[in-house]
Design a protein around this motif. Structure first.
Motif, PDB file in Angstrom:
ATOM      1  N   THR A  90      60.440  45.142  22.431  1.00 49.15           N
ATOM      2  CA  THR A  90      61.308  43.983  22.673  1.00 49.15           C
ATOM      3  C   THR A  90      61.156  43.470  24.103  1.00 49.15           C
ATOM      4  OG1 THR A  90      62.896  44.793  21.041  1.00 49.15           O
ATOM      5  CG2 THR A  90      63.685  43.164  22.639  1.00 49.15           C
ATOM      6  N   ALA A  91      61.079  44.384  25.059  1.00 54.12           N
ATOM      7  CA  ALA A  91      60.918  43.965  26.459  1.00 54.12           C
ATOM      8  C   ALA A  91      59.577  43.263  26.665  1.00 54.12           C
ATOM      9  CB  ALA A  91      61.034  45.176  27.390  1.00 54.12           C
ATOM     10  N   ALA A 137      56.780  48.466  27.068  1.00 51.68           N
ATOM     11  CA  ALA A 137      57.168  47.261  27.803  1.00 51.68           C
ATOM     12  C   ALA A 137      56.094  46.760  28.752  1.00 51.68           C
ATOM     13  CB  ALA A 137      58.461  47.523  28.577  1.00 51.68           C
ATOM     14  N   TYR A 149      62.221  59.593  27.499  1.00 55.91           N
ATOM     15  CA  TYR A 149      62.499  58.340  26.790  1.00 55.91           C
ATOM     16  C   TYR A 149      62.169  57.125  27.657  1.00 55.91           C
ATOM     17  CZ  TYR A 149      65.079  61.453  23.672  1.00 55.91           C
ATOM     18  OH  TYR A 149      65.424  62.471  22.822  1.00 55.91           O
ATOM     19  N   PHE A 191      64.651  54.155  19.351  1.00 50.93           N
ATOM     20  CA  PHE A 191      65.161  53.149  20.266  1.00 50.93           C
ATOM     21  C   PHE A 191      64.212  52.936  21.446  1.00 50.93           C
ATOM     22  CE2 PHE A 191      69.001  52.942  17.960  1.00 50.93           C
ATOM     23  CZ  PHE A 191      69.690  51.833  18.409  1.00 50.93           C
ATOM     24  N   ALA A 192      63.649  54.000  21.983  1.00 50.45           N
ATOM     25  CA  ALA A 192      62.707  53.842  23.094  1.00 50.45           C
ATOM     26  C   ALA A 192      61.485  53.018  22.654  1.00 50.45           C
ATOM     27  CB  ALA A 192      62.271  55.214  23.610  1.00 50.45           C
ATOM     28  N   LEU A 224      61.282  50.752  20.022  1.00 49.78           N
ATOM     29  CA  LEU A 224      61.638  49.367  19.697  1.00 49.78           C
ATOM     30  C   LEU A 224      62.037  48.580  20.944  1.00 49.78           C
ATOM     31  CD1 LEU A 224      63.655  49.920  16.390  1.00 49.78           C
ATOM     32  CD2 LEU A 224      61.321  49.085  16.644  1.00 49.78           C
ATOM     33  N   PHE A 225      62.803  49.177  21.842  1.00 44.47           N
ATOM     34  CA  PHE A 225      63.205  48.470  23.054  1.00 44.47           C
ATOM     35  C   PHE A 225      62.005  48.154  23.946  1.00 44.47           C
ATOM     36  CE2 PHE A 225      67.897  49.995  23.201  1.00 44.47           C
ATOM     37  CZ  PHE A 225      68.159  49.165  22.118  1.00 44.47           C
ATOM     38  N   TYR A 259      59.515  54.196  26.708  1.00 43.57           N
ATOM     39  CA  TYR A 259      59.907  52.773  26.750  1.00 43.57           C
ATOM     40  C   TYR A 259      58.958  51.974  27.637  1.00 43.57           C
ATOM     41  CZ  TYR A 259      62.275  48.781  28.859  1.00 43.57           C
ATOM     42  OH  TYR A 259      62.559  47.553  29.362  1.00 43.57           O
TER      43      TYR A 259
END
Length: 421
Positions: free
Chosen positions: A185-186, A112, A104, A178-179, A181-182, A108
């Motif tokens: 977002t980052a 990012a 994950y 979540f991985a 979308l975050f 992420y």
């Protein structure tokens, strides 16, 4: 043709961030090895009989060690960890918890830190698709090997097999989502931070440019004030000193009178310089009450008469209270016009008129000298430049040219702004 803005590329990790990645990756690998040891010690072989210990260590490190370079090569790290994760499960390596976290984290990081956004999206979607494909295959294989009494103790409202399938799918959707979308977002937060830094830098440059313009404006204002204050009185003193030299032997009384006028002009010049310097040091408005104004034009004319020039002054219309800056600007224009007459025109007469009209203030200075070819041609000379600056600052108009019958005329018109008496 419209030029599209260049897409923002997130800069690579700093040296400090790279060092942090090495430390974090090493710590995660160490925790994964500890978890592997505990799983073997407890006999927690969920996926089935494990491979040999060296192979277990290999798969554990393959799933975690690549994190040490996750921000330098995020897509490559995510692909390597994903492949190692599937291979470790296929080989039934018992270490799963920490490896899931590493997967994950790698997913992420792609969102990012990847500079190529299209590639980042494709890599993440590909990894997620591969993971769910492997999940589906693993569930099919697990169902085929289920013993008849696998769900003997199940007592929920759903079919046991269906509940197990839904639970596995939902957990993976939650963590992978979540991985994904975050990570986006980052990346967006980093881009906005960059935009704020660029805007702040542009604001700093704008403030520096504004300060430079303000400094230049202040220099021009000081130069104009010095020119207006010094030039007039020095010109008057020059004329009076010349007259003193001519009559010193023939008429000592006239010479003494002229010298007294020189002395008075010098004192007046010093007083005005002192007032101007105090004004420049002050932090208040540009013009302060108590400075020179249009009501002191008579003093100018008197000093010109003392210099031997026939001078007249007339005020027409009903005088009204004026803003201090407007009154001073009108006075300075009259002063500069008289100074030019003394210095350049070889005139014998000068006529000063101040007219208060219904909507404007007009000052008019005319002499009988040699006109524009001798001095003050349009656009030439600091005096005329200063006059135009003063008139423009008050939205007025300026005429400066030779008179048809001989001589030179300066006429300035200001919109009349009345202030309470």
């Amino acid at each position: 043709m419209k030029v599209e803005p260049t897409p923002w590329l997130r800069p690579g990790p700093s040296p400090r961030q790279r060092r942090d990645d090495v430390l974090v990756g090493a710590a995660v690998a160490a925790v994964a090895l500890l978890n592997l040891t505990l799983a073997n010690s407890a006999g927690a072989f969920v996926l089935g009989p494990p491979p040999a210990w060296p192979e277990q260590v290999f798969w554990t490190l393959a799933c975690t060690v690549p994190l040490v370079v996750r921000r330098r090569w995020p897509a490559a790290v995510a692909i390597v960890i994903s492949a190692a994760f599937i291979a470790a499960q296929f080989r039934q390596s018992p270490e799963q918890q920490v490896s899931h976290g590493a997967l994950y984290a790698a997913l992420y990081t792609v969102g990012a830190w990847s500079a190529d956004r299209i590639r980042a999206r494709r890599v993440r979607i590909g990894i997620i698709a591969a993971m769910f494909g492997w999940l589906a295959l693993a569930l099919v294989l697990a169902v085929a090997d289920l013993p008849p009494d696998a769900f003997a103790e199940a007592n929920g409202p759903l079919e046991p097999l269906l509940a197990s399938l839904v639970n596995g799918v939902l957990v993976n959707v939650f963590f992978f989502g979540f991985a994904y979308l975050f990570g986006d977002t980052a990346w967006t937060a980093a881009r906005r931070r960059h935009e704020l830094e660029v805007q702040a830098e542009e604001l700093r440059r704008s403030q520096a440019d504004a300060a430079q313009v303000a400094v230049m404006g202040e220099r021009v204002r000081i130069a104009r004030e010095l020119h207006d204050v010094v030039a007039h009185h020095v010109s008057v003193m020059g004329v009076q000193a010349s007259a003193t030299r001519r009559v010193m032997d023939k008429d000592p009384d006239k010479a003494r009178t002229a010298l007294a006028a020189v002395e008075q002009s010098a004192r007046t010049a010093v007083d005005e310089l002192r007032r101007m310097l105090n004004l420049l040091r002050a932090s208040g408005p540009d013009e302060r009450p108590g400075g020179v104004g249009i009501d002191r034009v008579e003093d100018l004319v008197t000093s010109v008469r003392d210099a031997g020039l026939a001078a007249r002054v007339g005020v027409y219309g009903q005088p009204v209270p004026l803003p201090e800056s407007l009154s001073q600007a009108a006075y300075r224009i009259v002063q500069e016009a008289i100074t030019n007459t003394l210095k350049h025109a070889s005139a014998t007469e000068v006529d000063v008129r101040v007219r208060y009209h219904a909507t404007e203030l007009e000052v008019d200075v005319a002499d009988n000298g040699r006109g524009a070819p001798t001095y003050g041609t349009a656009g030439v000379g600091l005096g005329l430049i200063g006059m135009r600056e003063r008139v423009t600052a008050h939205d007025g108009t300026l005429e400066a040219d030779s008179r048809p019958g001989g001589g030179f005329r300066v006429r300035a018109r200001f919109p009349l702004v009345r202030v309470p008496a």
